[in-house]
Design a protein around this motif. Structure first.
Motif, PDB file in Angstrom:
ATOM      1  N   ALA A 173      36.461  36.873  24.414  1.00  0.00           N
ATOM      2  CA  ALA A 173      35.305  36.679  25.297  1.00  0.00           C
ATOM      3  C   ALA A 173      35.739  36.540  26.758  1.00  0.00           C
ATOM      4  N   ALA A 174      36.894  35.918  26.997  1.00  0.00           N
ATOM      5  CA  ALA A 174      37.379  35.748  28.375  1.00  0.00           C
ATOM      6  C   ALA A 174      37.668  37.098  29.024  1.00  0.00           C
ATOM      7  N   VAL A 175      38.190  38.037  28.248  1.00  0.00           N
ATOM      8  CA  VAL A 175      38.478  39.371  28.772  1.00  0.00           C
ATOM      9  C   VAL A 175      37.175  40.105  29.074  1.00  0.00           C
ATOM     10  N   LYS A 176      36.219  40.025  28.165  1.00  0.00           N
ATOM     11  CA  LYS A 176      34.920  40.669  28.380  1.00  0.00           C
ATOM     12  C   LYS A 176      34.219  40.090  29.593  1.00  0.00           C
ATOM     13  N   SER A 177      34.300  38.769  29.752  1.00  0.00           N
ATOM     14  CA  SER A 177      33.671  38.097  30.881  1.00  0.00           C
ATOM     15  C   SER A 177      34.288  38.553  32.200  1.00  0.00           C
ATOM     16  N   THR A 178      35.609  38.697  32.223  1.00  0.00           N
ATOM     17  CA  THR A 178      36.289  39.163  33.438  1.00  0.00           C
ATOM     18  C   THR A 178      35.833  40.566  33.805  1.00  0.00           C
ATOM     19  N   VAL A 179      35.706  41.429  32.825  1.00  0.00           N
ATOM     20  CA  VAL A 179      35.266  42.806  33.089  1.00  0.00           C
ATOM     21  C   VAL A 179      33.847  42.805  33.638  1.00  0.00           C
ATOM     22  N   GLU A 180      32.966  41.999  33.037  1.00  0.00           N
ATOM     23  CA  GLU A 180      31.574  41.946  33.493  1.00  0.00           C
ATOM     24  C   GLU A 180      31.466  41.404  34.921  1.00  0.00           C
ATOM     25  N   LYS A 181      32.271  40.385  35.259  1.00  0.00           N
ATOM     26  CA  LYS A 181      32.211  39.789  36.589  1.00  0.00           C
ATOM     27  C   LYS A 181      32.904  40.658  37.647  1.00  0.00           C
ATOM     28  N   SER A 182      34.072  41.195  37.298  1.00  0.00           N
ATOM     29  CA  SER A 182      34.857  41.956  38.275  1.00  0.00           C
ATOM     30  C   SER A 182      34.356  43.382  38.473  1.00  0.00           C
ATOM     31  N   PHE A 183      33.764  43.939  37.434  1.00  0.00           N
ATOM     32  CA  PHE A 183      33.293  45.327  37.486  1.00  0.00           C
ATOM     33  C   PHE A 183      31.853  45.395  36.988  1.00  0.00           C
ATOM     34  N   PRO A 184      30.902  44.968  37.830  1.00  0.00           N
ATOM     35  CA  PRO A 184      29.503  44.975  37.387  1.00  0.00           C
ATOM     36  C   PRO A 184      29.005  46.410  37.158  1.00  0.00           C
ATOM     37  N   LYS A 231      32.360  58.253  35.893  1.00  0.00           N
ATOM     38  CA  LYS A 231      33.677  57.818  36.369  1.00  0.00           C
ATOM     39  C   LYS A 231      34.282  56.867  35.348  1.00  0.00           C
ATOM     40  N   LYS A 232      35.589  57.062  35.090  1.00  0.00           N
ATOM     41  CA  LYS A 232      36.289  56.203  34.128  1.00  0.00           C
ATOM     42  C   LYS A 232      37.444  55.501  34.822  1.00  0.00           C
ATOM     43  N   TYR A 233      37.693  54.269  34.410  1.00  0.00           N
ATOM     44  CA  TYR A 233      38.744  53.446  34.985  1.00  0.00           C
ATOM     45  C   TYR A 233      39.547  52.789  33.865  1.00  0.00           C
ATOM     46  N   THR A 234      40.785  52.425  34.176  1.00  0.00           N
ATOM     47  CA  THR A 234      41.632  51.689  33.236  1.00  0.00           C
ATOM     48  C   THR A 234      42.023  50.370  33.889  1.00  0.00           C
ATOM     49  N   VAL A 235      41.826  49.289  33.157  1.00  0.00           N
ATOM     50  CA  VAL A 235      42.110  47.941  33.654  1.00  0.00           C
ATOM     51  C   VAL A 235      43.032  47.256  32.646  1.00  0.00           C
ATOM     52  N   PHE A 236      44.027  46.521  33.153  1.00  0.00           N
ATOM     53  CA  PHE A 236      44.941  45.768  32.301  1.00  0.00           C
ATOM     54  C   PHE A 236      44.692  44.282  32.505  1.00  0.00           C
ATOM     55  N   THR A 237      44.569  43.537  31.407  1.00  0.00           N
ATOM     56  CA  THR A 237      44.367  42.085  31.477  1.00  0.00           C
ATOM     57  C   THR A 237      45.255  41.408  30.447  1.00  0.00           C
ATOM     58  N   ASP A 238      45.400  40.083  30.611  1.00  0.00           N
ATOM     59  CA  ASP A 238      46.048  39.315  29.556  1.00  0.00           C
ATOM     60  C   ASP A 238      44.942  38.727  28.671  1.00  0.00           C
ATOM     61  N   ALA A 239      45.321  37.952  27.676  1.00  0.00           N
ATOM     62  CA  ALA A 239      44.340  37.421  26.720  1.00  0.00           C
ATOM     63  C   ALA A 239      43.408  36.403  27.366  1.00  0.00           C
ATOM     64  N   SER A 240      43.805  35.810  28.490  1.00  0.00           N
ATOM     65  CA  SER A 240      42.965  34.842  29.185  1.00  0.00           C
ATOM     66  C   SER A 240      41.970  35.501  30.132  1.00  0.00           C
ATOM     67  N   GLY A 241      42.083  36.805  30.303  1.00  0.00           N
ATOM     68  CA  GLY A 241      41.164  37.512  31.182  1.00  0.00           C
ATOM     69  C   GLY A 241      41.693  37.737  32.588  1.00  0.00           C
ATOM     70  N   ASN A 242      42.939  37.349  32.844  1.00  0.00           N
ATOM     71  CA  ASN A 242      43.535  37.580  34.162  1.00  0.00           C
ATOM     72  C   ASN A 242      43.914  39.051  34.299  1.00  0.00           C
ATOM     73  N   ILE A 243      43.514  39.664  35.403  1.00  0.00           N
ATOM     74  CA  ILE A 243      43.804  41.078  35.620  1.00  0.00           C
ATOM     75  C   ILE A 243      45.271  41.241  35.990  1.00  0.00           C
ATOM     76  N   ILE A 244      45.926  42.216  35.345  1.00  0.00           N
ATOM     77  CA  ILE A 244      47.346  42.511  35.575  1.00  0.00           C
ATOM     78  C   ILE A 244      47.411  43.812  36.355  1.00  0.00           C
ATOM     79  N   LYS A 245      48.206  43.830  37.403  1.00  0.00           N
ATOM     80  CA  LYS A 245      48.375  45.042  38.177  1.00  0.00           C
ATOM     81  C   LYS A 245      49.530  45.846  37.610  1.00  0.00           C
ATOM     82  N   LYS A 246      49.284  47.112  37.302  1.00  0.00           N
ATOM     83  CA  LYS A 246      50.328  47.995  36.772  1.00  0.00           C
ATOM     84  C   LYS A 246      50.407  49.228  37.614  1.00  0.00           C
TER      85      LYS A 246
END
Length: 97
Positions: A47-58, A82-97
């Motif tokens: 849920a934390a990952v889904k929440s991050t996606v919803e908040k960061s990428f409305p 348009k399609k995007y790829t996002v990397f996160t950890d299990a806590s929902g923190n976005i990882i830059k790759k």
């Protein structure tokens, strides 16, 4: 004097022939191994990952989710065509790759 000029020409001619010897250049190709991601069901995404996606990428939709051994997620999201790829950890923190 003619012998001296002829000798100098021969010596200089042999030096330029030796200078034209081709050199070999070795090239190395590096390959970086990426973390192996395996596809997971969208219900398995925390849920934390889904929440991050919803908040960061409305106004985006989560299309696919992948998980690796380090408990990191690779998320494919889209908005319109348009399609995007996002990397996160299990806590929902976005990882830059």
């Amino acid at each position: 004097m003619k012998k001296l000029i002829l000798s100098a020409a021969i010596v200089l001619g042999t030096l330029t022939v030796n200078a034209a010897v081709p050199q070999t250049i070795s090239m190395t190709q590096s390959v970086f191994a990426q973390d192996e991601f395996t596809e997971v069901a969208l219900d398995a995404v925390p849920a934390a990952v889904k929440s991050t996606v919803e908040k960061s990428f409305p106004n985006t939709k989560l299309e696919k989710a992948y998980k690796n051994d380090k408990n990191q997620y690779k998320l494919e999201i889209s908005t319109g065509d348009k399609k995007y790829t996002v990397f996160t950890d299990a806590s929902g923190n976005i990882i830059k790759k």
